[in-house]
Design a protein around this motif. Structure first.
Motif, PDB file in Angstrom:
ATOM      1  N   UNK A 105      35.341  33.330  66.709  1.00  0.00           N
ATOM      2  CA  UNK A 105      34.429  33.164  67.982  1.00  0.00           C
ATOM      3  C   UNK A 105      33.795  34.308  68.221  1.00  0.00           C
ATOM      4  N   UNK A 106      32.467  34.185  68.790  1.00  0.00           N
ATOM      5  CA  UNK A 106      31.641  35.321  69.281  1.00  0.00           C
ATOM      6  C   UNK A 106      31.938  35.425  70.782  1.00  0.00           C
ATOM      7  N   UNK A 107      31.360  36.584  71.418  1.00  0.00           N
ATOM      8  CA  UNK A 107      31.629  36.767  72.874  1.00  0.00           C
ATOM      9  C   UNK A 107      31.001  35.686  73.402  1.00  0.00           C
ATOM     10  N   UNK A 108      29.547  35.371  73.201  1.00  0.00           N
ATOM     11  CA  UNK A 108      29.010  34.235  73.943  1.00  0.00           C
ATOM     12  C   UNK A 108      29.687  32.729  73.788  1.00  0.00           C
ATOM     13  N   UNK A 109      30.407  32.512  72.603  1.00  0.00           N
ATOM     14  CA  UNK A 109      31.009  31.321  72.585  1.00  0.00           C
ATOM     15  C   UNK A 109      32.424  31.414  73.577  1.00  0.00           C
ATOM     16  N   UNK A 110      32.957  32.535  73.791  1.00  0.00           N
ATOM     17  CA  UNK A 110      34.082  32.694  74.475  1.00  0.00           C
ATOM     18  C   UNK A 110      33.680  32.566  75.918  1.00  0.00           C
ATOM     19  N   UNK A 168      36.145  21.190  66.191  1.00  0.00           N
ATOM     20  CA  UNK A 168      34.994  21.908  65.542  1.00  0.00           C
ATOM     21  C   UNK A 168      33.790  22.093  65.860  1.00  0.00           C
ATOM     22  N   UNK A 169      33.154  20.882  66.610  1.00  0.00           N
ATOM     23  CA  UNK A 169      31.897  21.161  67.113  1.00  0.00           C
ATOM     24  C   UNK A 169      30.766  20.503  65.877  1.00  0.00           C
ATOM     25  N   UNK A 170      31.421  20.064  64.834  1.00  0.00           N
ATOM     26  CA  UNK A 170      30.654  19.511  63.859  1.00  0.00           C
ATOM     27  C   UNK A 170      29.913  18.020  64.161  1.00  0.00           C
ATOM     28  N   UNK A 171      30.270  17.375  65.174  1.00  0.00           N
ATOM     29  CA  UNK A 171      29.770  16.099  65.661  1.00  0.00           C
ATOM     30  C   UNK A 171      29.191  16.285  66.967  1.00  0.00           C
ATOM     31  N   UNK A 172      28.777  17.733  67.464  1.00  0.00           N
ATOM     32  CA  UNK A 172      28.242  17.881  68.846  1.00  0.00           C
ATOM     33  C   UNK A 172      28.764  19.075  69.348  1.00  0.00           C
ATOM     34  N   UNK A 173      28.849  19.222  70.458  1.00  0.00           N
ATOM     35  CA  UNK A 173      29.391  20.134  71.558  1.00  0.00           C
ATOM     36  C   UNK A 173      30.939  20.345  71.383  1.00  0.00           C
ATOM     37  N   UNK A 174      31.362  21.279  71.017  1.00  0.00           N
ATOM     38  CA  UNK A 174      32.916  21.289  71.046  1.00  0.00           C
ATOM     39  C   UNK A 174      33.420  21.125  72.267  1.00  0.00           C
ATOM     40  N   UNK A 175      34.709  20.345  72.101  1.00  0.00           N
ATOM     41  CA  UNK A 175      35.350  19.779  73.425  1.00  0.00           C
ATOM     42  C   UNK A 175      36.837  20.404  73.446  1.00  0.00           C
ATOM     43  N   UNK A 176      37.158  20.621  74.721  1.00  0.00           N
ATOM     44  CA  UNK A 176      38.362  21.058  74.966  1.00  0.00           C
ATOM     45  C   UNK A 176      39.661  19.737  74.841  1.00  0.00           C
ATOM     46  N   UNK A 177      40.328  19.824  73.966  1.00  0.00           N
ATOM     47  CA  UNK A 177      41.261  18.745  73.601  1.00  0.00           C
ATOM     48  C   UNK A 177      42.605  19.240  74.272  1.00  0.00           C
ATOM     49  N   UNK A 178      43.005  18.171  75.446  1.00  0.00           N
ATOM     50  CA  UNK A 178      44.177  18.499  76.032  1.00  0.00           C
ATOM     51  C   UNK A 178      45.313  17.689  75.375  1.00  0.00           C
TER      52      UNK A 178
END
Length: 505
Positions: A105-110, A168-178
């Motif tokens: 992951x890049x800095x902007x992604x983090x 993974x974000x392949x279907x849109x915005x990556x989501x935080x899965x709890x």
């Protein structure tokens, strides 16, 4: 009959419960047994169960002494080293919620993750990119925590949050899965339903420590069973894997299809006398690749299907091999259905693969987007977004992502089916299929492939005419040096049409 698999629920998760305590449940009895070997071409660095548990519980003490509290979110920005699983389980031991993330992951992604999750702290390898945060724990301090006195496992409700992973974000915005602590309990259904794993096994996983596939299949599941985990050291060449499997007497091997593909490109025959079988997940395994592995090793390859939102729940196994092109069947204890708009479809019909809300491996929710989690529900069923068909015996054939499904002349076509046929053509090493727009509102199927050289288009057309119904046949064939993939190595079918446009302009 309707497409519903329900042979009874699994045993209920005990309470109180802690995920890390469950993983280390055999550590005291097997204190002197090797739990982990990091493989090198000239030897291995090994950890016994006693050493591993001491490091995990010492890390838990260190995190608590640093000021973290049960329930705090802890972002992990660590590299591909043994610190990753030790810290992950150390945090869970203390009731802290780790968020494992890819070191790529890049800095902007983090920065986006930090803004979304507001972590209490970040565990930081200085060589791994990360946005600014006021509380960062460095790698040196983290390693020193291993020697601290052991913390007690923080027991509690198995439904409470244990960890967070990102889609993974392949279907849109990556989501935080709890996920809840009970998620590890659900993985027991894989032991016979996919792995055929016992305490005596030596399971080698080709992935990195900081990949969730490795974390689960390569580490936590063998440790839960009291088996030995084998992980090649960072930077190991794929060509060295056959030798490592033989030298270190691996009995089970796990990897993504891309690893198997590269191994077989370099070695037509793989000799490993102790190897019983291979495990495959991460993307659809082609029939051709499967057959090449069996021919090269004399062992079987068992495929599994899962996702970030739910641990692997459909698979083939030594006890239940897949039939034909099927993935396998739901694991014992799972409740799975193939749904249409009005509920389960008839057996044999296409629909969306769905898992029941009660599955202990199913996520709690998407953090900060619970409405999206509920939108994935159809009654009591969680919709995976993948298409499939269930046979009378429960075997499920995978037909691709719902949003990957191609439309050709009014017919819905699975890209996986087209790719499976073309993957068997001599000279093709990898293939992806997608619908491309050739003129306004007119779409055809195009096949994108890699291989040593560009192939004769007329010969390819003759081949697909003999192997696919007309409406399934690609009308264009594009040779590329490499197919587009995401950070996890999966084929990005959505990116393929842009390559077609580039070659026609």
């Amino acid at each position: 009959m309707l497409s519903v698999f329900d042979h009874g629920p699994p045993p209920p998760c005990p309470a109180p419960f802690n995920l890390a305590a469950h993983v280390m449940g055999r550590a005291d009895a097997l204190a002197d047994k090797v739990a982990l070997s990091v493989l090198r071409t000239d030897g291995a660095e090994s950890w016994t169960y006693g050493q591993l548990q001491s490091a995990i519980r010492g890390t838990a003490t260190g995190l608590l002494q640093a000021g973290l509290k049960p329930g705090d979110i802890l972002l992990m920005r660590l590299g591909n080293t043994v610190e990753f699983p030790i810290t992950y389980l150390g945090a869970i031991t203390a009731g802290i919620v780790p968020v494992p993330t890819s070191s790529q992951l890049t800095e902007p992604e983090t920065a986006r993750i930090i803004a979304e999750l507001s972590p209490a702290a970040i565990l930081r390898d200085p060589d791994v990119a990360c946005a600014a945060h006021p509380f960062q724990i460095g790698l040196t301090d983290l390693i020193s925590m291993r020697d601290l006195p052991p913390a007690e496992y923080q027991m509690g409700d198995p439904e409470r949050m244990a960890y967070v992973v990102y889609t993974s974000g392949t279907s849109g915005k990556p989501r935080a899965v709890a996920h809840a602590h009970r998620a590890i309990w659900a993985r027991q259904m894989m032991m016979d339903g996919w792995y055929g794993l016992t305490e005596n096994d030596r399971l080698c996983h080709a992935g990195a420590f900081n990949w969730t596939y490795t974390l689960g299949t390569g580490l936590m599941d063998p440790w839960t069973m009291g088996a030995t985990a084998l992980i090649p050291e960072p930077g190991t060449d794929i060509g060295a894997l056959p030798t490592l499997l033989c030298t270190h007497e691996a009995t089970v091997f796990a990897a993504a299809p891309g690893v198997y593909r590269k191994m077989l490109q370099e070695s037509e025959k793989i000799e490993s006398p102790t190897l019983r079988h291979g495990l495959c997940a991460g993307e659809k395994l082609s029939r051709h690749l499967h057959e090449r592995w069996v021919k090269a090793t004399g062992t079987e390859l068992y495929e599994a299907y899962g996702m970030s939102e739910c641990s692997t729940f459909i698979s083939s196994s030594p006890a239940h091999p897949a039939r034909g092109d099927a993935l396998g069947q739901p694991q014992p204890g799972r409740r799975v259905a193939i749904l249409g708009p009005d509920g389960p479809v008839p057996q044999g019909a296409e629909g969306t693969i769905a898992v029941h809300r009660s599955d202990p491996g199913l996520m709690l929710t998407y953090l900060n987007a619970p409405e999206e989690a509920e939108a994935r529900m159809q009654g009591e069923w969680f919709l995976t977004g993948d298409q499939g068909a269930m046979a009378v015996d429960g075997q499920i054939t995978y037909l691709g992502r719902d949003d990957d499904m191609m439309n050709a002349g009014g017919y819905r076509v699975s890209p996986v089916e087209v790719e499976a046929v073309l993957s068997r053509y001599p000279g093709i090493t990898q293939v992806g299929a997608a619908a491309v727009e050739v003129k306004k509102d007119t779409f055809v199927i195009a096949a994108f492939y890699t291989g040593p050289e560009e192939l004769d288009v007329a010969a390819l057309r003759t081949y697909v005419e003999a192997n696919l119904a007309r409406y399934k046949q690609p009308r264009a064939f594009i040779h590329l040096p490499a197919l587009p993939t995401g950070g996890n190595g999966k084929l990005l079918r959505r990116a393929l049409p842009a390559y077609f446009k580039a070659t026609t302009e």
